[in-house]
Scaffold this motif. Structure first.
Motif, mmCIF file in Angstrom:
data_model
loop_
_atom_site.group_PDB
_atom_site.id
_atom_site.type_symbol
_atom_site.label_atom_id
_atom_site.label_comp_id
_atom_site.label_asym_id
_atom_site.label_seq_id
_atom_site.Cartn_x
_atom_site.Cartn_y
_atom_site.Cartn_z
ATOM 1 N N GLY A 61 108.252 37.081 21.163
ATOM 2 C CA GLY A 61 106.637 37.255 21.702
ATOM 3 C C GLY A 61 106.883 36.202 22.918
ATOM 4 N N LEU A 62 107.943 35.384 23.019
ATOM 5 C CA LEU A 62 108.218 34.260 23.807
ATOM 6 C C LEU A 62 108.533 34.788 24.819
ATOM 7 C CD1 LEU A 62 107.228 31.028 24.528
ATOM 8 C CD2 LEU A 62 110.012 30.902 23.819
ATOM 9 N N LEU A 63 109.499 35.657 25.119
ATOM 10 C CA LEU A 63 109.957 36.705 25.957
ATOM 11 C C LEU A 63 109.158 37.488 26.826
ATOM 12 C CD1 LEU A 63 113.401 37.512 24.616
ATOM 13 C CD2 LEU A 63 113.104 35.906 26.812
ATOM 14 N N ALA A 64 108.137 37.830 25.613
ATOM 15 C CA ALA A 64 106.925 38.689 26.148
ATOM 16 C C ALA A 64 106.424 38.046 27.522
ATOM 17 C CB ALA A 64 106.269 39.297 25.497
ATOM 18 N N ASP A 65 105.894 36.486 26.971
ATOM 19 C CA ASP A 65 105.360 35.423 26.979
ATOM 20 C C ASP A 65 105.055 35.332 28.936
ATOM 21 O OD1 ASP A 65 102.961 35.480 25.516
ATOM 22 O OD2 ASP A 65 103.992 34.065 24.437
ATOM 23 N N VAL A 66 106.326 35.779 29.131
ATOM 24 C CA VAL A 66 107.414 35.139 30.424
ATOM 25 C C VAL A 66 107.578 35.905 31.198
ATOM 26 C CG1 VAL A 66 108.440 32.773 29.833
ATOM 27 C CG2 VAL A 66 109.524 34.578 29.048
ATOM 28 N N ALA A 67 108.077 36.731 30.590
ATOM 29 C CA ALA A 67 108.067 38.234 31.439
ATOM 30 C C ALA A 67 107.237 38.733 32.979
ATOM 31 C CB ALA A 67 108.778 39.248 30.104
ATOM 32 N N PRO A 68 107.667 39.002 33.904
ATOM 33 C CA PRO A 68 106.516 39.346 34.581
ATOM 34 C C PRO A 68 106.031 41.321 34.116
ATOM 35 C CG PRO A 68 108.908 39.690 35.275
ATOM 36 C CD PRO A 68 108.809 38.530 34.297
ATOM 37 N N PRO A 69 105.449 41.688 33.992
ATOM 38 C CA PRO A 69 104.385 40.595 35.111
ATOM 39 C C PRO A 69 102.914 40.185 34.011
ATOM 40 C CG PRO A 69 103.736 42.942 35.012
ATOM 41 C CD PRO A 69 104.832 42.936 33.471
ATOM 42 N N ALA A 70 103.544 39.269 33.275
ATOM 43 C CA ALA A 70 102.460 38.260 32.382
ATOM 44 C C ALA A 70 101.175 37.896 32.669
ATOM 45 C CB ALA A 70 103.087 38.002 31.281
ATOM 46 N N ASP A 71 100.042 37.826 32.302
ATOM 47 C CA ASP A 71 98.931 36.900 33.234
ATOM 48 C C ASP A 71 98.820 36.603 31.954
ATOM 49 O OD1 ASP A 71 98.640 39.321 31.427
ATOM 50 O OD2 ASP A 71 96.606 40.234 33.594
ATOM 51 N N HIS A 72 99.404 36.229 30.583
ATOM 52 C CA HIS A 72 98.506 34.994 30.288
ATOM 53 C C HIS A 72 98.791 33.960 29.344
ATOM 54 C CE1 HIS A 72 101.234 38.178 27.876
ATOM 55 N NE2 HIS A 72 101.057 36.525 26.975
ATOM 56 N N ALA A 73 98.202 33.039 28.609
ATOM 57 C CA ALA A 73 99.253 31.532 28.385
ATOM 58 C C ALA A 73 100.191 31.961 27.809
ATOM 59 C CB ALA A 73 98.138 30.538 27.716
ATOM 60 N N GLY A 75 103.282 31.124 25.224
ATOM 61 C CA GLY A 75 103.020 30.992 23.338
ATOM 62 C C GLY A 75 102.041 32.149 22.898
ATOM 63 N N ARG A 76 101.147 32.689 23.835
ATOM 64 C CA ARG A 76 100.048 33.447 23.180
ATOM 65 C C ARG A 76 100.466 34.324 22.127
ATOM 66 N NH1 ARG A 76 95.004 36.061 26.375
ATOM 67 N NH2 ARG A 76 94.514 37.696 25.169
ATOM 68 N N TYR A 77 101.543 34.886 22.620
ATOM 69 C CA TYR A 77 102.170 36.844 22.066
ATOM 70 C C TYR A 77 102.725 36.013 20.817
ATOM 71 C CZ TYR A 77 102.468 41.272 21.588
ATOM 72 O OH TYR A 77 102.801 42.791 20.946
ATOM 73 N N ALA A 78 104.330 34.375 21.434
ATOM 74 C CA ALA A 78 104.409 34.481 20.715
ATOM 75 C C ALA A 78 104.118 34.211 18.954
ATOM 76 C CB ALA A 78 105.452 32.994 21.101
ATOM 77 N N LEU A 79 102.986 33.686 18.775
ATOM 78 C CA LEU A 79 102.021 33.128 17.217
ATOM 79 C C LEU A 79 101.815 34.340 17.520
ATOM 80 C CD1 LEU A 79 101.096 31.197 16.084
ATOM 81 C CD2 LEU A 79 98.581 30.680 17.811
ATOM 82 N N VAL A 80 100.895 35.477 18.092
ATOM 83 C CA VAL A 80 101.138 36.642 17.258
ATOM 84 C C VAL A 80 102.192 37.301 16.381
ATOM 85 C CG1 VAL A 80 99.694 39.103 17.823
ATOM 86 C CG2 VAL A 80 99.271 37.656 18.443
ATOM 87 N N LEU A 81 103.018 37.013 17.193
ATOM 88 C CA LEU A 81 104.298 38.203 16.830
ATOM 89 C C LEU A 81 105.044 37.678 15.920
ATOM 90 C CD1 LEU A 81 106.506 40.087 19.344
ATOM 91 C CD2 LEU A 81 104.246 40.729 18.038
#
Length: 244
Positions: A61-73, A75-81
């Motif tokens: 999830g942390l990788l998905a949070d920083v991978a473009p074209p991410a437009d959200h805060a 750590g958000r998807y990192a917490l979910v996954l």
């Protein structure tokens, strides 16, 4: 084994993230985007358990949070996954693997719904109202549908690769036996050696050393006695071990 597990996990997560960003996100499907990264985390969690599932989910999830074209805060998807991986890992049976595809498919459906709700809930806490604009009901329906259609092709493959990586080629005993062989490497304790003078193990007939005992010399304060039978002792006419 842990090195192989980490390398395999890293490779699967990176490949899933690249395919999702470069291919699935550009299909312009109605509603949600098929979440290949989520399915990869679920497959690993079903094999590795809840602790590893939480760690894998957090990193993915942390990788998905920083991978473009991410437009959200971040750590958000990192917490979910992380939460989804932990919950999915709890369904791992004690026997080691699921006997049917029913439980994994139920886990996929629950994870698709749960991840969408958690993502929208965390977004509401940080002021992101994109889920409301798109429609939460439509997101739930399409996310569940896409993930269930993609799961039979992804989850079994990820689980098979994870189980294959769990097999330890160094699991054999040093003596040549398998790890499940128990005392095979120490079979001489149970099958051959006899400590009595009449046996054929450590002491042979007449008190002579057996085949497995090398000849040696024992030194005392008064005299030295050769165990190989090189001569007679002063107090007895019997070769070999001195009788008391």
């Amino acid at each position: 084994m842990y090195v192989n597990r980490m390398l395999l996990t890293a490779a699967l997560v990176v490949v899933a993230l690249i395919v999702q960003v470069t291919v699935l996100a550009r299909l312009q499907l109605p509603g949600a985007v098929p979440d290949l990264l989520l399915l990869t985390v679920l497959g690993l969690a079903l094999v590795y358990g809840h602790t590893a599932g939480a760690l894998v989910g957090f990193v993915a999830g942390l990788l998905a949070d920083v991978a473009p074209p991410a437009d959200h805060a971040v750590g958000r998807y990192a917490l979910v996954l992380c939460l989804i991986g932990y919950a999915a890992g709890l369904t791992k049976p004690e026997a080691g693997q699921h006997r049917s595809a029913t439980v994994p498919m139920l886990v996929v459906a629950s994870a698709a719904i749960g991840s969408t709700l958690l993502y929208a809930g965390v977004g509401a806490l940080v002021g992101d109202t994109a889920a409301r604009q798109v429609g939460l009901t439509g997101l739930l329906a399409t996310a569940t549908l896409y993930d269930l259609l993609l799961a039979p092709f992804v989850v079994p493959l990820v689980m098979a690769l994870a189980r294959r990586g769990e097999k330890d080629p160094l699991g054999a005993e040093p003596g040549g036996g398998s790890a499940g062989g128990g005392m095979r490497a120490y079979g001489w304790l149970a099958s051959g050696a006899s400590l009595s003078p009449s046996g054929s193990g450590l002491l042979g007939k007449g008190g002579k050393p057996g085949k497995g005992v090398k000849a040696g010399k024992r030194t005392s304060r008064n005299k030295t006695m050769d165990l190989s039978g090189g001569g007679r002792s002063k107090t007895g006419g019997i070769k070999g071990v001195k009788r008391l």
